[in-house]
Write a protein that holds these residues in place. Structure first.
Motif, PDB file in Angstrom:
ATOM      1  N   LEU A  22      13.537  -3.862  -6.683  1.00 51.92           N
ATOM      2  CA  LEU A  22      12.964  -4.843  -6.201  1.00 51.92           C
ATOM      3  C   LEU A  22      12.197  -4.117  -4.644  1.00 51.92           C
ATOM      4  CD1 LEU A  22      16.585  -6.737  -5.702  1.00 51.92           C
ATOM      5  CD2 LEU A  22      15.160  -7.007  -7.222  1.00 51.92           C
ATOM      6  N   LEU A  23      12.576  -2.902  -4.926  1.00 53.68           N
ATOM      7  CA  LEU A  23      12.323  -2.016  -3.530  1.00 53.68           C
ATOM      8  C   LEU A  23      10.603  -2.346  -3.966  1.00 53.68           C
ATOM      9  CD1 LEU A  23      11.745  -1.070  -0.908  1.00 53.68           C
ATOM     10  CD2 LEU A  23      12.864   0.371  -1.492  1.00 53.68           C
ATOM     11  N   GLY A  24      10.611  -1.343  -5.310  1.00 54.73           N
ATOM     12  CA  GLY A  24       9.253  -0.764  -5.649  1.00 54.73           C
ATOM     13  C   GLY A  24       8.334  -2.271  -5.466  1.00 54.73           C
ATOM     14  N   VAL A  25       8.917  -3.372  -6.207  1.00 58.41           N
ATOM     15  CA  VAL A  25       7.991  -5.118  -6.215  1.00 58.41           C
ATOM     16  C   VAL A  25       8.173  -4.947  -5.043  1.00 58.41           C
ATOM     17  CG1 VAL A  25       7.949  -7.459  -6.855  1.00 58.41           C
ATOM     18  CG2 VAL A  25       9.300  -5.430  -8.095  1.00 58.41           C
ATOM     19  N   ALA A  26       8.428  -5.044  -3.758  1.00 59.29           N
ATOM     20  CA  ALA A  26       8.478  -5.571  -2.420  1.00 59.29           C
ATOM     21  C   ALA A  26       7.287  -4.962  -1.789  1.00 59.29           C
ATOM     22  CB  ALA A  26       9.232  -5.151  -1.620  1.00 59.29           C
ATOM     23  N   LEU A  27       6.861  -3.971  -1.973  1.00 59.43           N
ATOM     24  CA  LEU A  27       6.167  -2.007  -1.585  1.00 59.43           C
ATOM     25  C   LEU A  27       4.470  -2.162  -1.896  1.00 59.43           C
ATOM     26  CD1 LEU A  27       8.222   1.500  -2.083  1.00 59.43           C
ATOM     27  CD2 LEU A  27       7.126  -0.089   0.229  1.00 59.43           C
ATOM     28  N   LEU A  28       4.490  -3.137  -3.828  1.00 61.23           N
ATOM     29  CA  LEU A  28       2.952  -3.363  -3.878  1.00 61.23           C
ATOM     30  C   LEU A  28       2.197  -4.354  -3.128  1.00 61.23           C
ATOM     31  CD1 LEU A  28       3.445  -3.884  -7.404  1.00 61.23           C
ATOM     32  CD2 LEU A  28       3.285  -1.875  -5.727  1.00 61.23           C
ATOM     33  N   PRO A  29       2.954  -5.447  -2.476  1.00 59.17           N
ATOM     34  CA  PRO A  29       1.966  -5.951  -1.226  1.00 59.17           C
ATOM     35  C   PRO A  29       1.895  -5.280  -0.040  1.00 59.17           C
ATOM     36  CG  PRO A  29       4.403  -7.506  -1.701  1.00 59.17           C
ATOM     37  CD  PRO A  29       3.836  -6.064  -3.305  1.00 59.17           C
ATOM     38  N   ILE A  30       3.285  -5.030   0.265  1.00 53.31           N
ATOM     39  CA  ILE A  30       2.618  -4.288   1.841  1.00 53.31           C
ATOM     40  C   ILE A  30       1.947  -2.955   2.007  1.00 53.31           C
ATOM     41  CG2 ILE A  30       4.433  -2.587   3.014  1.00 53.31           C
ATOM     42  CD1 ILE A  30       6.741  -4.575   1.949  1.00 53.31           C
ATOM     43  N   ALA A  31       1.751  -2.534   0.967  1.00 52.71           N
ATOM     44  CA  ALA A  31       0.429  -1.761   0.507  1.00 52.71           C
ATOM     45  C   ALA A  31      -0.598  -1.776   0.880  1.00 52.71           C
ATOM     46  CB  ALA A  31       1.104  -0.566  -0.930  1.00 52.71           C
ATOM     47  N   ILE A  32      -0.900  -2.786  -0.200  1.00 52.02           N
ATOM     48  CA  ILE A  32      -2.426  -3.605  -0.170  1.00 52.02           C
ATOM     49  C   ILE A  32      -2.363  -4.103   1.478  1.00 52.02           C
ATOM     50  CG2 ILE A  32      -3.565  -5.926  -0.803  1.00 52.02           C
ATOM     51  CD1 ILE A  32      -2.179  -5.282  -3.995  1.00 52.02           C
ATOM     52  N   LEU A  33      -1.608  -5.168   2.013  1.00 51.57           N
ATOM     53  CA  LEU A  33      -1.706  -5.447   3.255  1.00 51.57           C
ATOM     54  C   LEU A  33      -1.994  -4.111   4.459  1.00 51.57           C
ATOM     55  CD1 LEU A  33       0.932  -8.341   3.829  1.00 51.57           C
ATOM     56  CD2 LEU A  33      -1.463  -8.378   3.412  1.00 51.57           C
ATOM     57  N   CYS A  34      -1.691  -3.035   4.293  1.00 46.91           N
ATOM     58  CA  CYS A  34      -1.915  -1.921   4.699  1.00 46.91           C
ATOM     59  C   CYS A  34      -3.791  -1.413   4.840  1.00 46.91           C
ATOM     60  CB  CYS A  34      -0.702  -0.674   4.657  1.00 46.91           C
ATOM     61  SG  CYS A  34       1.319  -1.098   5.493  1.00 46.91           S
ATOM     62  N   ALA A  35      -3.369  -1.395   3.567  1.00 50.47           N
ATOM     63  CA  ALA A  35      -4.434  -0.699   2.463  1.00 50.47           C
ATOM     64  C   ALA A  35      -6.236  -1.367   3.602  1.00 50.47           C
ATOM     65  CB  ALA A  35      -4.886  -0.821   1.384  1.00 50.47           C
ATOM     66  N   ILE A  36      -5.374  -2.671   3.734  1.00 47.91           N
ATOM     67  CA  ILE A  36      -6.781  -4.056   4.098  1.00 47.91           C
ATOM     68  C   ILE A  36      -7.003  -3.295   5.822  1.00 47.91           C
ATOM     69  CG2 ILE A  36      -6.969  -6.240   4.633  1.00 47.91           C
ATOM     70  CD1 ILE A  36      -5.489  -7.087   2.292  1.00 47.91           C
ATOM     71  N   ALA A  37      -5.460  -3.728   6.933  1.00 49.02           N
ATOM     72  CA  ALA A  37      -5.742  -3.494   7.646  1.00 49.02           C
ATOM     73  C   ALA A  37      -6.393  -1.860   8.508  1.00 49.02           C
ATOM     74  CB  ALA A  37      -4.342  -2.550   8.142  1.00 49.02           C
ATOM     75  N   PHE A  38      -6.414  -0.684   7.214  1.00 48.34           N
ATOM     76  CA  PHE A  38      -7.690   1.085   7.143  1.00 48.34           C
ATOM     77  C   PHE A  38      -8.529   0.847   6.451  1.00 48.34           C
ATOM     78  CE2 PHE A  38      -8.256   4.723   6.391  1.00 48.34           C
ATOM     79  CZ  PHE A  38      -7.292   5.678   6.644  1.00 48.34           C
ATOM     80  N   CYS A  39      -9.146  -0.493   6.273  1.00 50.75           N
ATOM     81  CA  CYS A  39     -10.659  -0.857   5.649  1.00 50.75           C
ATOM     82  C   CYS A  39     -11.605  -0.796   7.222  1.00 50.75           C
ATOM     83  CB  CYS A  39     -10.968  -2.169   5.519  1.00 50.75           C
ATOM     84  SG  CYS A  39     -10.084  -2.356   3.237  1.00 50.75           S
ATOM     85  N   PRO A  40     -11.402  -0.937   8.104  1.00 51.81           N
ATOM     86  CA  PRO A  40     -12.219  -0.771   9.167  1.00 51.81           C
ATOM     87  C   PRO A  40     -12.468   0.492   9.083  1.00 51.81           C
ATOM     88  CG  PRO A  40     -11.068  -2.922  10.152  1.00 51.81           C
ATOM     89  CD  PRO A  40     -10.367  -2.178   8.285  1.00 51.81           C
TER      90      PRO A  40
END
Length: 372
Positions: free
Chosen positions: A316-334
């Motif tokens: 469950l945690l692994g599946v939840a971490l995937l979209p969180i990592a993608i959102l954090c990557a978007i925030a890091f893009c600037p």
């Protein structure tokens, strides 16, 4: 066309999907395996979309291709010099940013001490964070003396290869482009480095693929060769993963060549989704460890409090971490976008400064009265 140069969108897409593979590997195989079956790295290395090391090999081939293709096409030495001059900044700025974020997470306790983390997350980030250690690692050691005991971001083991491999690319293309035998010479260099079982062979593979891409172009023969390369790459990774040269050098080279030469595969990596993943690829690679280390310990405790079994907790945690990592990557893009722009400006300034110095020296070397 972008900035006067051709940008190959399929490279961005290929890089983006490779970053997703690394994320899947770090979450489900390397970082939070749900059970002994999922922790069997040798088994999952045969599945290309869960083989993080293979994906890193693809990164290296893409770097060789993308850093060399323009110079191979145009012979523009100033453009090559601009990229080389800005390469350190291009890598160092985002690396320093993620290391600084991890430093803050460690200092605040959001990343718990190693003793409070589940295995195998207790193997890294086990030191006391300091500003001196942060600066020393993120600006210097990450490139020339990487150590797992000192790293602020475990996936950064690749940066030594990326840094030195980049400058190897610049040197090789500058030396070999004028030669009519450059394809043969690149092939020999690739075979020699592959026999030495080094990741640097993958950068030469990227140059060789770029060189052939400029010569062959989009043809039926290229499509068939690309499809054959894809099949060969998938077969090579079925071999024992201890066979480094065949599995990781051969497999990554063949899969990348297949994506480059096979038009249907290439079009897939040019889709909008692939382009989005390409945009976040380097940020996603950088932020995923911080996300896992910060959220996994408390996430597992929270799921345990609801009565979930340990294996289900990790799924469950692994599946939840995937979209969180993608959102954090978007925030890091600037930050990543700023690093690209800053490296271009810096490289352009260095090349212009060098041109100015050469002009001044040329004027001084002229004999007096030559102008008259």
């Amino acid at each position: 066309m972008q900035g006067g140069a051709t940008r190959f969108r399929f490279l961005d897409g290929l890089r983006g999907w490779a970053a997703v593979v690394v994320l899947l590997h770090h979450v489900f195989i390397d970082g939070l395996p749900a059970n002994a079956f999922m922790a069997d790295r040798a088994l999952w290395a045969k599945v290309f979309f869960l083989n993080g090391t293979l994906a890193v090999g693809v990164f290296f081939v893409i770097s060789g291709f993308s850093l060399s293709i323009r110079y191979l096409n145009t012979g523009n030495a100033r453009a090559l010099g601009r990229i080389a001059a800005g390469r350190y900044l291009r890598l160092a700025l985002p690396i320093f940013a993620i290391c600084a974020i991890t430093y803050a997470l460690l200092l605040s306790g959001l990343i718990p001490p190693a003793a409070q983390r589940p295995a195998p997350l207790d193997q890294f980030l086990a030191f006391t964070p300091t500003i001196e250690r942060l600066l020393n690692f993120s600006l210097w050691k990450v490139f020339v003396a990487y150590s797992g005991a000192e790293t602020y971001d475990p996936p950064l083991w690749t940066m030594t290869y990326e840094f030195f491999g980049s400058f190897m690319v610049f040197a090789v293309v500058a030396a070999l482009r004028p030669s009519r035998l450059r394809t043969v010479m690149l092939s020999v260099l690739f075979v020699v480095l592959a026999a030495l079982q080094t990741y640097f062979a993958l950068f030469v593979a990227g140059i060789l693929i770029a060189n052939l891409f400029t010569l062959v172009g989009p043809t039926t023969v290229a499509n068939r060769a690309g499809a054959a390369f894809c099949v060969a790459g998938l077969l090579l990774i079925l071999l024992p993963n201890s066979w480094f040269g065949l599995v990781y050098v051969g497999g990554a080279t063949c899969l990348t060549a297949g994506a480059v030469f096979c038009a249907p595969v290439r079009r897939f990596f040019e889709t909008r989704m692939s382009g989005f993943l390409g945009w976040i690829s380097f940020p996603l690679y950088l932020v995923q460890a911080a996300v896992i280390y910060a959220l996994a310990p408390r996430g597992l405790d929270l799921l345990a409090s609801y009565g979930f079994a340990p294996e289900m907790q990790r799924w469950l945690l692994g599946v939840a971490l995937l979209p969180i990592a993608i959102l954090c990557a978007i925030a890091f893009c600037p930050i990543n976008d700023f690093a690209m722009a800053a490296s271009r400006r810096f490289g352009t300034g260095i090349v212009a400064f060098g041109d100015d110095i050469r002009r001044r020296l040329a004027r001084r070397s002229q004999p007096r009265g030559a102008g008259a």
